[in-house]
Scaffold this active site. Structure first.
Site, PDB file in Angstrom:
ATOM      1  N   ASP A  88      18.440   8.796 -11.791  1.00  0.00           N
ATOM      2  CA  ASP A  88      17.812   9.844 -10.545  1.00  0.00           C
ATOM      3  C   ASP A  88      16.850  10.884 -11.150  1.00  0.00           C
ATOM      4  O   ASP A  88      16.417  11.217 -11.271  1.00  0.00           O
ATOM      5  CB  ASP A  88      18.859   8.957  -9.630  1.00  0.00           C
ATOM      6  N   GLU A 122      24.311   4.858  -9.509  1.00  0.00           N
ATOM      7  CA  GLU A 122      23.113   5.429  -9.579  1.00  0.00           C
ATOM      8  C   GLU A 122      23.966   6.896 -10.914  1.00  0.00           C
ATOM      9  O   GLU A 122      24.719   7.371 -10.168  1.00  0.00           O
ATOM     10  CB  GLU A 122      22.685   6.586  -8.233  1.00  0.00           C
ATOM     11  N   LYS A 149      11.926  10.131  -5.815  1.00  0.00           N
ATOM     12  CA  LYS A 149      11.705  11.195  -4.636  1.00  0.00           C
ATOM     13  C   LYS A 149      10.743  11.893  -4.937  1.00  0.00           C
ATOM     14  O   LYS A 149      10.608  12.120  -5.476  1.00  0.00           O
ATOM     15  CB  LYS A 149      13.376  12.149  -5.232  1.00  0.00           C
ATOM     16  N   LYS A 203      29.393   8.780  -2.611  1.00  0.00           N
ATOM     17  CA  LYS A 203      29.078  10.173  -3.452  1.00  0.00           C
ATOM     18  C   LYS A 203      30.205   9.994  -4.755  1.00  0.00           C
ATOM     19  O   LYS A 203      31.390  10.025  -3.779  1.00  0.00           O
ATOM     20  CB  LYS A 203      28.895  11.485  -3.034  1.00  0.00           C
ATOM     21  N   ASP A 250      26.673   6.782  -5.850  1.00  0.00           N
ATOM     22  CA  ASP A 250      26.135   8.234  -7.457  1.00  0.00           C
ATOM     23  C   ASP A 250      27.298   8.751  -7.192  1.00  0.00           C
ATOM     24  O   ASP A 250      27.451   9.677  -7.065  1.00  0.00           O
ATOM     25  CB  ASP A 250      25.181   8.157  -6.014  1.00  0.00           C
TER      26      ASP A 250
END
Length: 347
Positions: A233, A208, A257, A154, A182
């Site tokens: 995302d 991402e 998701k 991250k 991400d």
């Protein structure tokens, strides 16, 4: 519906918040002979919900539709609820899961087989939150020692520091480990370009959601100008979002998701759009009970173009009542062969 205020064993930081708690709402649907279970993992930043709003939706909107309905006609029930659930995607996901759980139990087979059963296992990445460089390397090494072969780092606050962390992890874990990054909407187009160039030696697998979801053109500019595959995302919340991303070539990949799109049925629809546009798909998650993670896995196993999994949102939850719904071994997730979603005991 039952709210369960769950805590993480260790808080972690992403670009826009630090996460230490993950409230869940479990849903129980009963028929004359079967019980189905679902789970909502509301997130104010992503789905715009909290546990209270999920409970209110389930009791005042979903319950009147569900009461007396034919549980073996989930498409009919979900279509009635979908327009009413525009701002309640995780609540709709809980209903969808419970209906699929019932369907699998009625058929006597697990949902992943019911939906097609393309594969029977899937490798998952595991997430390393924003940490200082040395702590990032240490955490990454620990995950590799635990058998994970894919790490998702991250970032999104500082491209230069993020790049340094990525390069240090690559040096520490060697060339065989897959690395993903991400940015959680934290970068500008220029930040993204600098980060990608700086990390070229690390051979990242994917970048991402580098840019804010409210500015889709920025995501498209990054996709056009960097050599890495770019994944949408937060920019993908609905079926229509998937169509827009595909039509305008705004990304190379999409992260589906269940909590964002509203469950397995809608995930299958989004996945069909992605497949028609030849976009690769990753099944992702938030901080979710193992029941919800298992539902995401069962969706992913059923479709050949869902080629990546990031299903680790259950690993740090304390006292998960759905523990044992699936199996994780050496970074690979295996579904249960129990009918439905595989919950080992009643909740």
């Amino acid at each position: 519906a039952l709210p369960v205020p769950m805590t993480l064993t260790e808080p972690y930081e992403i670009a826009y918040e630090t996460i230490s708690h993950a409230p869940q709402v479990f849903l129980r649907l009963t028929t004359d002979s079967l019980v189905g279970y679902g789970c909502a993992a509301p997130d104010p930043e992503v789905t715009g919900e909290d546990a209270a709003s999920v409970l209110q939706f389930l009791s005042t909107v979903a319950e009147p539709v569900l009461r007396g309905a034919d549980a073996l006609r989930p498409a009919r029930i979900l279509e009635q609820l979908r327009e009413l659930a525009r701002d309640h995607s995780s609540a709709l996901a809980a209903v969808d899961m419970a209906l699929h759980d019932l369907l699998g139990k009625a058929a006597g087979i697990p949902v992943w087989r019911l939906l097609g059963g393309y594969r029977d296992r899937m490798r998952t990445s595991v997430t390393v939150g924003i940490l200082p460089l040395e702590a990032t390397v240490k955490k990454s090494r620990c995950f590799v020692d635990d058998g994970f072969l894919c790490l998702k780092l991250k970032g999104g606050k500082d491209p230069e520091l993020d790049a340094a962390r990525v390069l240090a992890v690559r040096e520490a874990v060697g060339p065989a480990i897959k690395l993903r990054f991400d940015a959680n909407q934290g970068y500008s187009v220029e930040d993204s370009q600098r980060f990608v160039e700086a990390t070229r030696p690390a051979k990242l697998e994917v970048l991402e959601q580098p840019t804010p979801r409210g500015e889709p053109d920025l995501l498209g500019r990054v996709t056009e100008t960097v050599h890495l595959p770019v994944m949408a995302d937060e920019s993908l919340m609905t079926l229509r979002d998937a169509f827009r991303i595909a039509r305008r070539d705004l990304a190379d990949m999409v992260n589906i998701k269940l909590m964002k799109v509203g469950g397995i049925a809608e995930a299958l629809a989004v996945n069909s759009v992605a497949r028609s546009a030849r976009l690769e798909v990753m099944v992702g998650c938030m901080d979710e009970s193992e029941l919800a993670i298992a539902a995401g896995l069962q969706f992913a196993l059923a479709r050949p173009n869902v080629v990546y999994a990031d299903l680790d949102g259950h690993l740090d939850l304390i006292d998960d009542p759905a523990a044992g719904t699936m199996t994780l071994r050496d970074g690979i997730l295996y579904p249960s062969d129990r009918p439905g979603l595989g919950l080992p005991t009643d909740l």
